[in-house]
Write an enzyme that holds these catalytic residues in place. Structure first.
Site, PDB file in Angstrom:
ATOM      1  N   ARG A 160      -8.568  15.347   2.607  1.00 46.59           N
ATOM      2  CA  ARG A 160      -7.363  15.555   3.456  1.00 46.59           C
ATOM      3  C   ARG A 160      -6.111  15.941   2.382  1.00 46.59           C
ATOM      4  O   ARG A 160      -5.165  16.774   2.543  1.00 46.59           O
ATOM      5  CB  ARG A 160      -6.848  15.040   4.708  1.00 46.59           C
ATOM      6  CG  ARG A 160      -7.779  14.886   5.871  1.00 46.59           C
ATOM      7  CD  ARG A 160      -7.059  14.518   6.988  1.00 46.59           C
ATOM      8  NE  ARG A 160      -6.737  12.883   6.914  1.00 46.59           N
ATOM      9  CZ  ARG A 160      -7.647  12.047   6.961  1.00 46.59           C
ATOM     10  NH1 ARG A 160      -9.004  12.270   7.081  1.00 46.59           N
ATOM     11  NH2 ARG A 160      -7.216  10.804   6.828  1.00 46.59           N
TER      12      ARG A 160
ATOM     13  N   HIS B  20     -10.228   2.510  -1.157  1.00 44.35           N
ATOM     14  CA  HIS B  20     -10.677   2.177   0.247  1.00 44.35           C
ATOM     15  C   HIS B  20     -11.155   0.934  -0.042  1.00 44.35           C
ATOM     16  O   HIS B  20     -12.539   0.794   0.696  1.00 44.35           O
ATOM     17  CB  HIS B  20     -11.271   3.290   0.757  1.00 44.35           C
ATOM     18  CG  HIS B  20     -10.709   3.536   2.158  1.00 44.35           C
ATOM     19  ND1 HIS B  20     -11.100   3.852   3.434  1.00 44.35           N
ATOM     20  CD2 HIS B  20      -9.340   3.767   2.605  1.00 44.35           C
ATOM     21  CE1 HIS B  20     -10.310   4.109   4.609  1.00 44.35           C
ATOM     22  NE2 HIS B  20      -9.036   4.047   3.849  1.00 44.35           N
TER      23      HIS B  20
ATOM     24  N   HIS C 121       0.874  -1.319   0.047  1.00 49.79           N
ATOM     25  CA  HIS C 121       0.124  -0.024   0.074  1.00 49.79           C
ATOM     26  C   HIS C 121       0.740   1.352   0.019  1.00 49.79           C
ATOM     27  O   HIS C 121       0.395   2.098  -0.841  1.00 49.79           O
ATOM     28  CB  HIS C 121      -0.772  -0.117   1.181  1.00 49.79           C
ATOM     29  CG  HIS C 121      -2.159   0.856   1.240  1.00 49.79           C
ATOM     30  ND1 HIS C 121      -3.111   0.668   0.517  1.00 49.79           N
ATOM     31  CD2 HIS C 121      -1.986   2.213   1.808  1.00 49.79           C
ATOM     32  CE1 HIS C 121      -3.999   1.935   0.603  1.00 49.79           C
ATOM     33  NE2 HIS C 121      -3.463   2.793   1.455  1.00 49.79           N
TER      34      HIS C 121
ATOM     35  N   TYR D 259       4.333   0.624  -3.149  1.00 46.05           N
ATOM     36  CA  TYR D 259       4.216   0.010  -4.442  1.00 46.05           C
ATOM     37  C   TYR D 259       5.322  -0.749  -4.820  1.00 46.05           C
ATOM     38  O   TYR D 259       5.750  -0.672  -6.102  1.00 46.05           O
ATOM     39  CB  TYR D 259       4.263   1.400  -5.262  1.00 46.05           C
ATOM     40  CG  TYR D 259       2.972   2.344  -5.153  1.00 46.05           C
ATOM     41  CD1 TYR D 259       1.886   2.316  -5.399  1.00 46.05           C
ATOM     42  CD2 TYR D 259       3.342   3.459  -3.951  1.00 46.05           C
ATOM     43  CE1 TYR D 259       0.785   3.028  -5.140  1.00 46.05           C
ATOM     44  CE2 TYR D 259       2.084   4.367  -3.797  1.00 46.05           C
ATOM     45  CZ  TYR D 259       0.957   4.324  -4.380  1.00 46.05           C
ATOM     46  OH  TYR D 259       0.148   4.919  -4.105  1.00 46.05           O
TER      47      TYR D 259
ATOM     48  N   LYS E 292      -6.757  14.223  -6.822  1.00 43.88           N
ATOM     49  CA  LYS E 292      -6.465  12.957  -6.730  1.00 43.88           C
ATOM     50  C   LYS E 292      -7.603  11.901  -6.301  1.00 43.88           C
ATOM     51  O   LYS E 292      -8.715  12.174  -6.036  1.00 43.88           O
ATOM     52  CB  LYS E 292      -5.389  12.750  -5.613  1.00 43.88           C
ATOM     53  CG  LYS E 292      -4.789  11.681  -5.247  1.00 43.88           C
ATOM     54  CD  LYS E 292      -3.613  11.321  -4.421  1.00 43.88           C
ATOM     55  CE  LYS E 292      -2.834  10.082  -3.987  1.00 43.88           C
ATOM     56  NZ  LYS E 292      -2.033  10.090  -2.936  1.00 43.88           N
TER      57      LYS E 292
END
Length: 740
Positions: free
Chosen positions: A116, A95, A49, A52, A91
């Site tokens: 955020r 989830h 996560h 990469y 972006k």
């Protein structure tokens, strides 16, 4: 420093680290054995996560630069110039695992995290989108009932968080396939606006500058979330519920306003969201970007639970938290701002020049690690790849092999597909009009649009991917996702400029999955290069697999474009009786991966036609330019379900009928999914001018019908507006509420 631990093999297994990783860790630590805190930090930073490690090899080479790109990949979000001193920050993130385990909180915290990422850059969030994939929904079996439960939970979570934050959810996409029965996909996109010279980055530099923790207190929720998201699901996965974060949108709203107030000062060197891996990733990334060192005193971190340990503080993924590197001497001023907004703020450390992360617990050192290797020396895996064996069988199949289905029957079957019908049950739970800038909101077809009050322009954005295309041809399927998202943006009259992506794939330890991933990355690279739409941010989500069953390759693409005049945002539904409908582009009888084959025969098979980027760009140019000079009434791209379904959507949304006659090789070609096509609604007095523009660009143009009447007729297919609208607007609600 705490003593090394004994049961190292058991600890490594729990942290998804190998013995080779452990040997590498000892080398980084100059031969000494790590303690539990350090193992936890390496585990998080080297997780799939965060690092990469399986995908990095294929991500290099993405086109990331253009004159309008201000910030590409590597920061919290990407940034493009939208003119007049303004920039768009955006972006997309996944989830997926948390949302399957706990749908409400998983989806809610996905929205919170992406917001955020955007406001950390100094931007005020102004728009949300989502890309959602679920399994079989319509049946009465256990799987379908559970999928309906997941849909209700995810939608509630997205709506609750976005609505409380006062950020409009203005669009998205949702599709359904059995491949997602054991692993749904929840991808969240956010976009914000900022002045081009007021962008903040995630840096920690300047010896002696303080490191300040702000936001919510830290608890144990989300502990190990990054590692959990880097593994496949099994029957035991429900026990992972404690690894799902718990969100509080009211606190995040306060955090947003406090940060935006802070950004008006000159107190800040850099700021970073505490996302995956929490305090670990934020501190290592901030110091790593500038080659600095950092000291942190973990006993100074605000805690909301008793008995928390250094390990808990470093690995918690509690929500609504930020890490700030401030200019020395401004500590109290910053604390005062956050306390005014009723948020915690504490100086927990400082920047050094050692290149080391030094962690202390009540004065005793509990970790001492070089920052650069932890951030940069995660194993880069060159996993085996293998072309999937299933492709030979499915690529050779053709629509010609299947029985002929009556076009009327086929039309009503496709129209009733959950992939086609309106999802107002979903989007009416989202506040799409808050901030009063939404021009094209959810349900309005193709791209969504918002006005930019500061410069009179509009931003268009669209999230797209056809997983069936990607399953039968990952390269072309991913390229077509870029094309489709760009085409949708162009249909609103905006010039597509850049993408963010969310690459959702199965288990990378499966060579066939890695082949799919590698091919999809190459497809994105080609399309973005050919269409001049660079990648400015993105996310990779692997291990989307349950009990050995991987999801279809699903590289979700969100395109953002600029319309120079907010008063010229094109609608995608019929506007006026007696207007002419033009079909732009060639219909070639392409059915590979089509909705036609899925809905009528239950199969995802076939092959995809050749991609013509030149024709695609000419189509964009035609629509954008004709709209700029006021020649178009509406525009709709032709995609899933072909011409028939595109026309049906335009009619249903507008409550206007149409009679369309289209000359095709075969009658079923009204359902074919040839690319680079659009439907343009033209007032009769502008018909000749638009036709000339299309011909001059080398595009095929055909007048196929006239708007008006109480029914929709497309060649031999006919349906009353009343029945059409009942199917289009009522089907999803009837399916999703059948348990209630």
């Amino acid at each position: 420093m705490s003593q090394p631990i004994d049961n190292i093999e058991e600890l490594l297994k729990a942290h998804k680290l190998s013995l080779a990783d452990y040997d590498h860790i000892k080398q980084i630590l100059d031969g000494r054995e790590p303690n539990r805190v350090e193992i936890g930090i390496f585990s998080a930073m080297w997780s799939e996560h965060c690092s990469y490690k399986s995908s990095k090899k294929y991500l290099s080479g993405f086109p990331t630069k253009a004159p309008w790109v201000i910030q590409g990949p590597g920061e919290n979000a990407g940034v493009i110039d939208i003119g007049d001193g303004m920039a768009a920050v955006f972006k997309m993130e996944s989830h997926n695992h948390p949302s399957f385990i706990e749908p409400f909180q998983g989806a809610a915290t996905g929205v919170g995290g992406i917001l955020r990422d955007v406001f950390t850059m100094g931007a005020r969030p102004v728009a949300n989108l989502n890309s959602l994939r679920f399994g079989n929904l319509a049946g009465k079996d256990t799987i379908s009932r559970y999928q309906r439960h997941l849909v209700r939970g995810v939608v509630d979570g997205i709506g609750s968080y976005g609505n409380c934050m006062g950020v409009p959810t203005i669009g998205g996409e949702m599709s359904f396939d059995a491949c997602y029965n054991g692993n749904i996909l929840v991808n969240a996109f956010a976009l914000g606006l900022v002045k081009s010279d007021e962008i903040f980055l995630g840096l920690a530099e300047g010896i002696g500058n303080p490191v300040i923790y702000v936001g919510s207190k830290t608890g144990r929720d989300g502990l190990g979330g990054a590692v959990m998201s880097s593994d496949s699901f099994t029957e035991e996965s429900k026990s992972l519920r404690p690894t799902v974060q718990v969100g509080d949108p009211f606190t995040e709203k306060l955090l947003l306003e406090a940060c935006l107030e802070l950004f008006k000062t000159d107190y800040v060197v850099g700021i970073q969201d505490m996302g995956a891996a929490g305090l670990t990733s934020s501190s290592f990334e901030m110091a790593g970007r500038s080659g600095s060192g950092m000291i942190m005193h973990l006993d100074r971190v605000p805690a909301r639970e008793e008995g928390m340990t250094p390990y808990d503080f470093m690995l918690s993924e509690s929500q609504e938290r930020m890490l700030i590197c401030a200019k020395k001497g401004n500590e109290q001023k910053i604390i005062d701002i956050f306390e005014k907004w009723d948020l915690d703020a504490a100086v927990i450390g400082e920047v050094t020049d050692t290149g080391m992360m030094e962690l202390f617990w009540h004065g005793e050192q509990c970790a001492f690690m070089p920052i650069a290797p932890v951030s940069e020396e995660a194993p880069i895996l060159d996993r085996p790849t293998k072309r999937p064996e299933y492709l030979d069988a499915i690529n050779s199949k053709s629509v010609e092999e299947y029985p002929k289905v009556d076009d009327q029957e086929a039309f009503e079957k496709l129209l009733s597909s959950l992939e086609v019908v309106d999802k107002s049950w979903v989007y009416t739970q989202y506040d799409s009009m808050v901030q009063t800038n939404t021009i094209k909101g959810p349900g309005s077809l193709d791209a969504s649009s918002i006005r930019v009050k500061e410069n009179g322009k509009a931003l268009a954005m669209s999230s797209d991917c056809n997983p069936r295309y990607c399953y039968i041809d990952p390269f072309k399927g991913a390229a077509l996702a870029v094309m489709e998202s760009g085409r949708n943006v162009a249909m609103s009259g905006a010039q597509p400029l850049a993408i963010t992506d969310c690459l959702n794939f199965g288990n990378p330890e499966n060579p066939e999955v890695m082949w799919q991933f590698a091919q999809a990355c190459e497809g994105i690279k080609e399309a973005c290069s050919q269409l001049s739409t660079p990648v400015v941010s993105g996310n990779v989500s692997l291990y989307n697999e349950t009990n050995g069953q991987s999801v279809f390759p699903t590289p979700s693409i969100a395109m953002v474009g600029v319309n120079e005049d907010q008063n010229r945002v094109l609608p995608s539904v019929f506007q006026k009786e007696d207007n002419i409908l033009l079909l732009i582009g060639d219909t070639k009888g392409e059915f590979g991966g089509s909705l036609y084959l899925k809905e009528l025969f239950g199969e995802t098979v076939g092959s995809l036609g050749e991609i013509d980027y030149t024709q695609e760009l000419r189509l964009w140019e035609l629509v954008i330019e004709a709209n700029r000079v006021g020649l178009l009434q509406s525009a709709k791209d032709v995609n899933v379900g072909g011409i028939a379904i595109a026309i049906a959507k335009m009619a249903a949304r507008s409550s206007r009928g149409i009679v369309a006659n289209i000359t095709l090789d075969k009658s079923r070609d009204i359902f074919d999914e040839s690319q680079s096509r659009a439907l343009l609604e033209i007032a009769p007095e502008h018909l000749d001018q638009v036709v000339r523009m299309a011909v001059d660009l080398g595009l095929k143009v055909t007048a196929i019908g006239k708007v008006g009447g109480e029914s929709v007729r497309i060649n031999s297919v006919e349906i009353s507006l009343e029945k059409l609208q009942d199917i289009y607007f009522g089907t999803f609600k009837r399916v999703i509420e059948q348990d209630l």
